[in-house]
Design an enzyme around this catalytic site. Structure first.
Site, PDB file in Angstrom:
ATOM      1  N   HIS A  84      -6.696  -9.521  -4.051  1.00  0.00           N
ATOM      2  CA  HIS A  84      -5.808  -8.717  -3.920  1.00  0.00           C
ATOM      3  C   HIS A  84      -4.720  -8.657  -4.937  1.00  0.00           C
ATOM      4  O   HIS A  84      -3.620  -8.617  -4.570  1.00  0.00           O
ATOM      5  CB  HIS A  84      -5.359  -8.632  -2.271  1.00  0.00           C
ATOM      6  CG  HIS A  84      -6.370  -8.210  -1.287  1.00  0.00           C
ATOM      7  ND1 HIS A  84      -6.584  -7.253  -1.147  1.00  0.00           N
ATOM      8  CD2 HIS A  84      -6.742  -8.941  -0.248  1.00  0.00           C
ATOM      9  CE1 HIS A  84      -7.483  -6.904  -0.234  1.00  0.00           C
ATOM     10  NE2 HIS A  84      -7.569  -8.105   0.329  1.00  0.00           N
TER      11      HIS A  84
ATOM     12  N   ASP B  94       0.128  -6.785  -3.296  1.00  0.00           N
ATOM     13  CA  ASP B  94      -1.624  -6.551  -2.932  1.00  0.00           C
ATOM     14  C   ASP B  94      -2.042  -5.810  -4.099  1.00  0.00           C
ATOM     15  O   ASP B  94      -1.168  -5.409  -4.888  1.00  0.00           O
ATOM     16  CB  ASP B  94      -1.689  -5.691  -1.527  1.00  0.00           C
ATOM     17  CG  ASP B  94      -2.804  -5.911  -0.761  1.00  0.00           C
ATOM     18  OD1 ASP B  94      -3.975  -5.752  -1.817  1.00  0.00           O
ATOM     19  OD2 ASP B  94      -2.972  -6.381   0.230  1.00  0.00           O
TER      20      ASP B  94
ATOM     21  N   ARG C  96       0.833  -1.225   0.024  1.00  0.00           N
ATOM     22  CA  ARG C  96      -0.005   0.069  -0.183  1.00  0.00           C
ATOM     23  C   ARG C  96       0.976   1.242   0.055  1.00  0.00           C
ATOM     24  O   ARG C  96       0.467   2.173  -0.667  1.00  0.00           O
ATOM     25  CB  ARG C  96      -1.095  -0.031   1.103  1.00  0.00           C
ATOM     26  CG  ARG C  96      -2.207  -0.816   1.139  1.00  0.00           C
ATOM     27  CD  ARG C  96      -2.145  -2.004   0.395  1.00  0.00           C
ATOM     28  NE  ARG C  96      -3.400  -2.981   0.207  1.00  0.00           N
ATOM     29  CZ  ARG C  96      -3.930  -3.511   1.252  1.00  0.00           C
ATOM     30  NH1 ARG C  96      -3.547  -3.725   2.254  1.00  0.00           N
ATOM     31  NH2 ARG C  96      -5.049  -4.113   1.069  1.00  0.00           N
TER      32      ARG C  96
ATOM     33  N   TYR D  10      -4.046  -5.154  15.220  1.00  0.00           N
ATOM     34  CA  TYR D  10      -4.099  -4.552  14.154  1.00  0.00           C
ATOM     35  C   TYR D  10      -3.649  -3.046  14.464  1.00  0.00           C
ATOM     36  O   TYR D  10      -4.284  -2.183  15.038  1.00  0.00           O
ATOM     37  CB  TYR D  10      -5.394  -4.415  13.410  1.00  0.00           C
ATOM     38  CG  TYR D  10      -5.463  -5.404  12.343  1.00  0.00           C
ATOM     39  CD1 TYR D  10      -5.213  -6.809  12.785  1.00  0.00           C
ATOM     40  CD2 TYR D  10      -6.106  -5.302  11.032  1.00  0.00           C
ATOM     41  CE1 TYR D  10      -5.137  -7.822  11.594  1.00  0.00           C
ATOM     42  CE2 TYR D  10      -6.246  -6.307  10.271  1.00  0.00           C
ATOM     43  CZ  TYR D  10      -5.806  -7.607  10.436  1.00  0.00           C
ATOM     44  OH  TYR D  10      -5.680  -8.452   9.427  1.00  0.00           O
TER      45      TYR D  10
ATOM     46  N   ASP E 292      -6.961 -13.776   1.807  1.00  0.00           N
ATOM     47  CA  ASP E 292      -8.227 -13.250   2.370  1.00  0.00           C
ATOM     48  C   ASP E 292      -8.902 -12.366   1.497  1.00  0.00           C
ATOM     49  O   ASP E 292      -8.529 -12.155   0.474  1.00  0.00           O
ATOM     50  CB  ASP E 292      -7.496 -11.991   3.301  1.00  0.00           C
ATOM     51  CG  ASP E 292      -6.549 -11.040   2.926  1.00  0.00           C
ATOM     52  OD1 ASP E 292      -5.810 -11.493   1.960  1.00  0.00           O
ATOM     53  OD2 ASP E 292      -6.749  -9.874   3.209  1.00  0.00           O
ATOM     54  N   GLU E 293     -10.184 -12.026   1.791  1.00  0.00           N
ATOM     55  CA  GLU E 293     -11.015 -11.290   1.243  1.00  0.00           C
ATOM     56  C   GLU E 293     -10.897 -11.670  -0.641  1.00  0.00           C
ATOM     57  O   GLU E 293     -10.885 -10.492  -1.127  1.00  0.00           O
ATOM     58  CB  GLU E 293     -10.684  -9.733   1.494  1.00  0.00           C
ATOM     59  CG  GLU E 293     -10.666  -9.356   2.774  1.00  0.00           C
ATOM     60  CD  GLU E 293     -10.142  -8.023   3.292  1.00  0.00           C
ATOM     61  OE1 GLU E 293     -10.635  -7.496   4.223  1.00  0.00           O
ATOM     62  OE2 GLU E 293      -9.209  -7.681   2.620  1.00  0.00           O
TER      63      GLU E 293
END
Ligand code: ACM
Ligand code: ZN
Length: 635
Positions: free
Chosen positions: A278, A203, A174, A450, A342-343
């Site tokens: 991602h 990502d 990111r 987190y 994930d996701e």
């Protein structure tokens, strides 16, 4: 010229004398993070000279461990030398020839006696940890000051970790962080005996691994249009023709350098390659791997839901994944490869003829099982290379994709073998389910781990992704929650804190988010549960703060942010309670809009205030005014 030469010699002499002399100092009580298993401080003292003599027994003087310790002492302005026997040494490092069964592979015994310091361990890693504890017995400013001698309390510390996996996840997709920053993170991890760097290298927002086989991942996938001049949440999409100038990727040499640097500090580096979701950056570089012909871009700013997904019906997707993972295996010696998971949004799979054909051909129960199947294929491929997979808890399979726990957790994925390690981020439950199913589990539930979440009242913090993990909350983490059956607990190998970097675009900000919360995670992972103590930990954090500042780390004081609760008394009046999470903080306040000082009213218990009053608060702890003045309007 003449004048300069005449001045230069005396100046040099003064400098040498100052270095040789320095000051003498006596350090106070033993204060170590993470709290050791067993620590007794004695009456006597030992004085360590500024030019300490070291002996090394049972391992090589030229080993990375010995070199690291010598270098570290030099960076603390000392002038160490090696001597052949422990009887001549101020500091003896002893690799046990008979195993000390009390301390295991990572533990150590540190003895500070009148005659010298002795660190013994069953492994060089244990010696490193013993040395890190010794460093915490030195003055906080040892990196900045030359001491002629340091007098420290005699003590015995016997220590070993509660969990084998003590990790930090660093997201470099990111925002991209250079090797210098990664090394600074490794340094602070080593200080607190954290031993796994989970490096989130790919990502939607950028691919940070080098690839020889698919160079477009670097020429295209590593770069995005630069929107760093506006907050993450406000970034606008790329305009026609705009150049992608933000990003980068690590070279092979840089990765090798990071791995070596980490290993010298007892840290293993685990790479993460996200799949099947991602992958916006991958699909921007290799659109043929998508289910559709949507023009994917390296994502800019918030990308939600993250719909980019690799086409699992396309055989060439598997070929590319195997090739890339082979490159990763060549770069990283760790036995673990993290494969994300994930996701992974399945909308494209639902609409893709190839993915649907795969589901039918493999007799799969829908799109969720298609991911489980893909994870199995990748696991098989990596197993042939001697690697063990780690994945986010979704690799165990879900009824339906998404953040919500209503979407289910599984104890087993029929396509993967039991050695697949599950990283439980959506709370404890997915991890506990996987542990029941026999999988090794690493816990990192968002609500404790987190460290991209706010750490105090957002009004007084830099913008973050949301959430709230205060230092005391982070300290409440226990990878094995109370009541977990022993057979399940056995499979929990540890935990980690996760530093996602959407809102974090400078090393200073990354340090601010990590510190001091990583210290809490470190103590939760190292120290026996019964030996944890929030009040003592909070006091120790003050000592560590000085150490971290001396090393140039940025650090958050959010613990001192007042918590504020209001209870209605009558239509005009509220009863106000104020506290901070730090015991023994003095709270000074005003209600007349003036700035509070130590001359202001001091809060000793709940107060009645009229609605509409502005209360301004100054926290003071250990005689230091903290951070800022906080203001609340009574409504
Ligand atoms: C995650 O935070 N999506 C693993
Ligand atoms: Zn597809």
């Amino acid at each position: 010229m003449q004048t300069v030469r005449r001045l230069a010699v005396p100046l040099l002499v003064v400098l040498i004398l100052a270095t040789a002399c320095g000051r003498s100092v006596t350090v106070g009580d033993v204060s170590v993070v993470p709290e050791p298993v067993f620590c007794v401080q004695k009456e006597g003292t030992f004085t360590l000279r500024g030019n300490p003599r070291l002996s090394v027994q049972g391992f090589g003087q030229n080993s990375p461990t010995a070199k690291y310790i010598m270098k570290s002492l030099r960076s603390a302005h000392m002038h160490p030398s090696l001597v052949p026997t422990s009887s001549e040494a101020d500091i003896s490092l002893v690799l046990n020839d008979t195993v000390n069964s009390e301390i295991g592979t990572e533990g150590y015994l540190l003895e500070v006696r009148n005659g010298g310091i002795r660190i013994s361990a069953n492994s060089e890693t244990g010696l490193l940890y013993g040395y890190q504890t010794l460093v915490q017995l030195l003055p906080a400013d040892v990196l900045k000051t030359t001491y002629r001698s340091i007098t420290m309390p005699e003590c015995t510390i016997l220590d070993y970790p509660r969990f084998a996996w003590r990790g930090v996840m660093l997201d470099v997709s990111r925002h991209f962080f250079n090797v210098k920053h990664v090394k600074k993170v490794l340094d602070v991890m080593a200080t607190y005996k954290m031993n796994k760097l989970h490096w989130h290298l790919t990502d939607d927002h950028g691919w940070r691994l080098p690839s020889e086989k698919y160079p477009q991942l670097n020429t295209v996938g590593s770069w995005r249009v630069d929107r760093d001049d506006v907050p993450w949440g406000k970034a606008e999409p790329a305009r026609e023709g705009e150049r992608a100038t933000y990003g980068g990727y690590y070279s092979k040499e840089e990765i090798a350098d990071v791995i070596r640097y980490a290993a010298d500090r007892g840290i293993e580096v685990i790479p993460e390659v996200e799949l099947p979701g991602h992958v916006s950056a991958v699909l921007a570089a290799m659109p043929q791997l998508a289910c559709d012909d949507y023009p994917y871009e390296v994502a800019i700013g918030p990308y939600w839901p993250p719909k980019a997904i690799l086409c699992a019906g396309n055989d060439s997707t598997l070929t590319v994944l195997y090739d890339l993972l082979d490159e990763v295996c060549d770069l990283f010696p760790s036995k673990y490869i993290h494969i994300g998971g994930d996701e992974a949004w399945k909308d494209n799979w639902e609409a893709c003829a190839k993915c649907q054909r795969r589901i039918r051909a493999e007799h799969l129960d829908g799109e969720e099982q298609l991911q489980s199947w893909l994870v199995g294929k990748v696991q098989q491929h990596l197993a042939e290379r001697g690697k063990t997979i780690i994945g986010w808890d979704e690799i165990m399979g879900l009824k339906k994709e998404g953040w919500s726990m209503d979407n289910g957790v599984s104890e087993t994925n029929p396509f993967v073998t039991d050695d697949a390690v599950v990283l439980s981020w959506r709370g404890y439950e997915p991890g506990l389910a996987a542990a029941r199913g026999g999988h090794p589990v690493i816990m990192c539930p968002t609500e404790y781990c987190y460290v991209d979440y706010y750490q105090a009242d957002p009004r007084y913090q830099p913008a973050s992704i949301g959430g709230l993990v205060t230092l005391s909350k982070a300290y409440g983490f226990d990878p094995v929650p109370e009541g977990t059956p022993a057979a399940v607990a056995r499979n929990v190998i540890g935990g980690q804190c996760n530093l996602w970097a959407e809102y974090i675009n400078t090393p200073q900000h990354a340090e601010y988010m990590l510190l001091p919360r990583m210290l809490a995670t470190a103590e939760c992972l190292w120290t026996p549960r019964d030996n944890k103590d929030w009040n003592r930990f909070r006091r120790k954090v003050e000592v560590q703060k000085d150490r971290l500042h001396a090393k140039g780390y940025n650090y958050c004081e959010g613990s001192f942010t007042p918590h504020f609760t209001a209870r209605r008394v009558d239509d005009n009046t509220m009863n106000i309670s104020i506290s901070t999470e730090v015991p023994n903080t003095y709270i000074f306040y005003t209600t007349d809009l003036s700035t509070p000082t130590r001359e202001s009213l001091i809060y000793i218990g709940p107060i009645n205030l009229e609605r509409g009053t502005h209360i301004k608060i100054l926290p003071v702890y250990k005689d230091i005014e903290r951070d800022s003045v906080y203001e609340f309007l009574i409504k």
